[in-house]
Scaffold this active site. Structure first.
Site, PDB file in Angstrom:
ATOM      1  N   ASP A   1       0.844  -1.194   0.000  1.00  0.00           N
ATOM      2  CA  ASP A   1       0.000   0.000   0.000  1.00  0.00           C
ATOM      3  C   ASP A   1       0.879   1.244   0.000  1.00  0.00           C
ATOM      4  O   ASP A   1       1.994   1.228   0.547  1.00  0.00           O
ATOM      5  CB  ASP A   1      -0.875   0.030   1.263  1.00  0.00           C
ATOM      6  CG  ASP A   1      -2.001  -0.983   1.201  1.00  0.00           C
ATOM      7  OD1 ASP A   1      -2.237  -1.539   0.116  1.00  0.00           O
ATOM      8  OD2 ASP A   1      -2.640  -1.208   2.244  1.00  0.00           O
ATOM      9  N   MET A   2       0.358   2.316  -0.567  1.00  0.00           N
ATOM     10  CA  MET A   2       1.106   3.569  -0.610  1.00  0.00           C
ATOM     11  C   MET A   2       1.575   3.981   0.792  1.00  0.00           C
ATOM     12  O   MET A   2       2.709   4.429   0.984  1.00  0.00           O
ATOM     13  CB  MET A   2       0.251   4.689  -1.200  1.00  0.00           C
ATOM     14  CG  MET A   2       0.969   6.020  -1.304  1.00  0.00           C
ATOM     15  SD  MET A   2      -0.083   7.358  -1.914  1.00  0.00           S
ATOM     16  CE  MET A   2      -1.089   7.678  -0.462  1.00  0.00           C
TER      17      MET A   2
END
Length: 561
Positions: free
Chosen positions: A409-410
């Protein structure tokens, strides 16, 4: 003193030390303005102490049967310059959509003599009739007869086919023996004719058997058909009535914007890929608040919504936490309502990776292992190209198309493995698919865990009307399995190892935050907990086999929190 709209609430304390917002809140990703936080605190105090109405929010320690609700506050300015706020709730509270001090619904579908109540009663009558007809014991009896007929026909036909196979084998042996003994032509011709008649007889018997059972099955189904036809006809009538009622309802929801323009739900969603509004559209707090403000010449200044009460079984909602407006239902509506209103910039359009670099921990001719910073996309997004993939393509243009094997995930930092050749990509991807690669994360949990280790198995699926949020769903969710072990507990927070055995979207974040998991979000989780400078989740260790040499490799990098 100027008269104010009945739902306008002045602040109970002086707000002279507060500055007003320069622009309206971007409702889908925001930090609440201090005045909205103050308004939310005042509304929460009211919810705790009012005695006018009763609703079970499930807040008692021994009660988890209640229903939490989303509430909203809208900071507004009157035509005379006075500052205050409006309050609203989503859907119904205390079995009502009208409560003192809260803005009314955009359209009151619960009016006793209204078309919606009348339509609901008609639908209920259809459902009752269908239920009565479905309970007819003759249906079960005839269905069993049809099932028994199917079973008997299958057994007899398959037995006959088995006999035919044995007959073909026997005739083949007789032909071979006759030819081996060099029977004369007349004897051989007679034998062949006899065997041919046997084959034809068996085929005719099969045909007759099928015909017999088709008749038996048709007779059994004919007894059942009229009973089911009536139920099916009523079901179709109910569906048609429900669709007509829903369309009429969508047309009644008319939303104002700052220009005084009205637009129905039907017209708003017609311009979206969904085409049809999801159930409950227009009943959220944000559209209610803005519609009331525009209808009473109040200037919207800022918005905040918070959850009050126990979390739903499928979602992750923390009591008192501030949340953005939902995308599926509210994004199209607010897109119309906020036309002409200057808003804060969408933070999701700014590149969070500016000024950040990627640390390379290992590199050879076919692969590398990196330490991805938090706030760095793994692959390009809809509006941001800068990402691990983009940076790697610049460094290794020959490997374009084979680089990304897995993603983080970012908001998550930590180890990622990158392929530099097609062969390496295929080998590494196969290891991930077969789960022979082991990963371990470190997370900081907002709360103290009492146990030292355990497992969480909560199936997950995407929230179709509020992506990218994920839901716990035991009916349609995909299996998700996380093992965990406590590292230490300090100052009301727990550091924990998380070892995912599956790789579902937001798996670790939901497993931590959900009431059936830790019921404690990861620190800095802006989707399932409270925002902070960063999400305290880090991919700390990775074990794999080299894609070419198959040598076992282990990597570890400590988090920076």
């Amino acid at each position: 003193m100027h008269s104010q709209p009945t739902c306008f609430t002045p602040f109970k304390k002086s707000i002279d030390s507060y500055s007003l917002p320069e622009r309206f809140t971007f409702p889908f990703f925001y930090q609440p303005h201090p005045l909205c936080e103050l308004a939310a605190e005042e509304l929460q105090h009211h919810l705790m102490h009012q005695q006018t109405w009763q609703h079970d929010f499930g807040l008692a320690e021994d009660n988890r049967t209640g229903t939490g609700k989303m509430f909203g506050v809208l900071l507004v300015q009157t035509q005379h310059g006075e500052i205050g706020y409006l309050s609203a709730f989503s859907g119904k509270v205390a079995d009502s959509n009208h409560l003192p001090g809260f803005v009314p619904p955009v359209f009151d579908m619960l009016t006793k003599e209204g078309f919606f109540r009348i339509g609901q009663e008609e639908l209920k009558q259809f459902s009752n009739r269908i239920q009565i007809l479905s309970a007819n014991p003759e249906i079960a009896r005839y269905q069993q007869a049809v099932s028994d007929t199917h079973a008997s026909s299958h057994v007899q036909i398959e037995n006959h086919r088995a006999d035919m196979i044995e007959g073909r084998k026997r005739r083949k042996v007789l032909r071979a023996e006759a030819e081996a003994h060099q029977a004369n032509n007349s004897e051989l011709t007679a034998l062949m004719a006899q065997l041919g008649k046997e084959s034809v007889k068996e085929k005719n018997q099969l045909k007759a058997l099928k015909s017999y059972w088709d008749e038996q099955l048709a007779a059994a189904e004919n007894n059942l058909k009229p009973l089911l036809d009536e139920i099916n006809q009523l079901t179709m009538q109910r569906a048609a009535l429900s669709a007509t009622l829903q369309q009429k309802l969508f047309q009644q929801y008319q939303f104002l914007n700052s220009h005084g323009e009205l637009k129905s739900l039907q017209a708003i969603f017609k311009e979206t890929p969904m085409r049809t509004p999801p159930a409950g559209s227009g009943e959220c707090a944000a559209p209610k608040l803005l519609h009331y403000a525009f209808n009473h010449q109040l200037k919207p200044l800022a918005l905040a919504e918070f959850w009050w009460g126990v979390s739903p079984k499928s979602e992750v909602r923390q009591h008192k936490n501030i949340y953005p407006a939902c995308l599926g239902k509210c994004h199209p509506i607010l897109g119309h309502m906020l036309v002409g209103v200057e808003q804060d910039e969408n933070p999701l359009l700014s590149n969070p990776a500016i000024g950040k670099s990627i640390e390379v921990l290992y590199q050879d001719e076919v692969m590398l292992v990196i330490n991805k910073p938090a706030g760095f996309l793994s692959v390009p997004g809809k509006s941001i190209e800068d990402s691990v993939q983009h940076r790697m393509e610049q460094l290794f243009p020959h490997a374009k198309g084979f680089l990304i094997v897995h993603r983080l995930d970012m908001a998550t930092s930590g180890l990622m493995v990158i392929a530099l050749s097609k062969r390496a990509h295929k080998s590494l991807q196969k290891q991930f698919i077969s789960r022979s690669i082991t990963k371990r994360y470190v997370a900081l949990i907002d709360g103290e865990l009492e146990q030292t280790h355990g497992e969480i198995t909560l199936p997950l699926r995407g929230d179709l009307i509020d992506r990218p949020r994920q839901l716990v769903c035991f009916e349609h969710g995909k299996p998700a399995h996380t093992k965990w072990q406590v590292i230490d507990v300090k100052n009301g927070r727990t550091r924990v190892y998380l070892s995912p055995k599956t790789g579902r979207t937001h798996q670790l974040r939901v497993h931590c935050a959900h009431s059936l998991g830790f019921a404690m979000p990861i620190v800095g989780d802006d989707l399932y907990g409270k925002p902070a400078k960063r999400l305290h989740l880090h991919a700390e260790s990775l074990s794999l086999h080299h894609p070419i040499t198959h040598e076992e490799m282990q990597f570890q990098v400590d988090p920076d929190f």
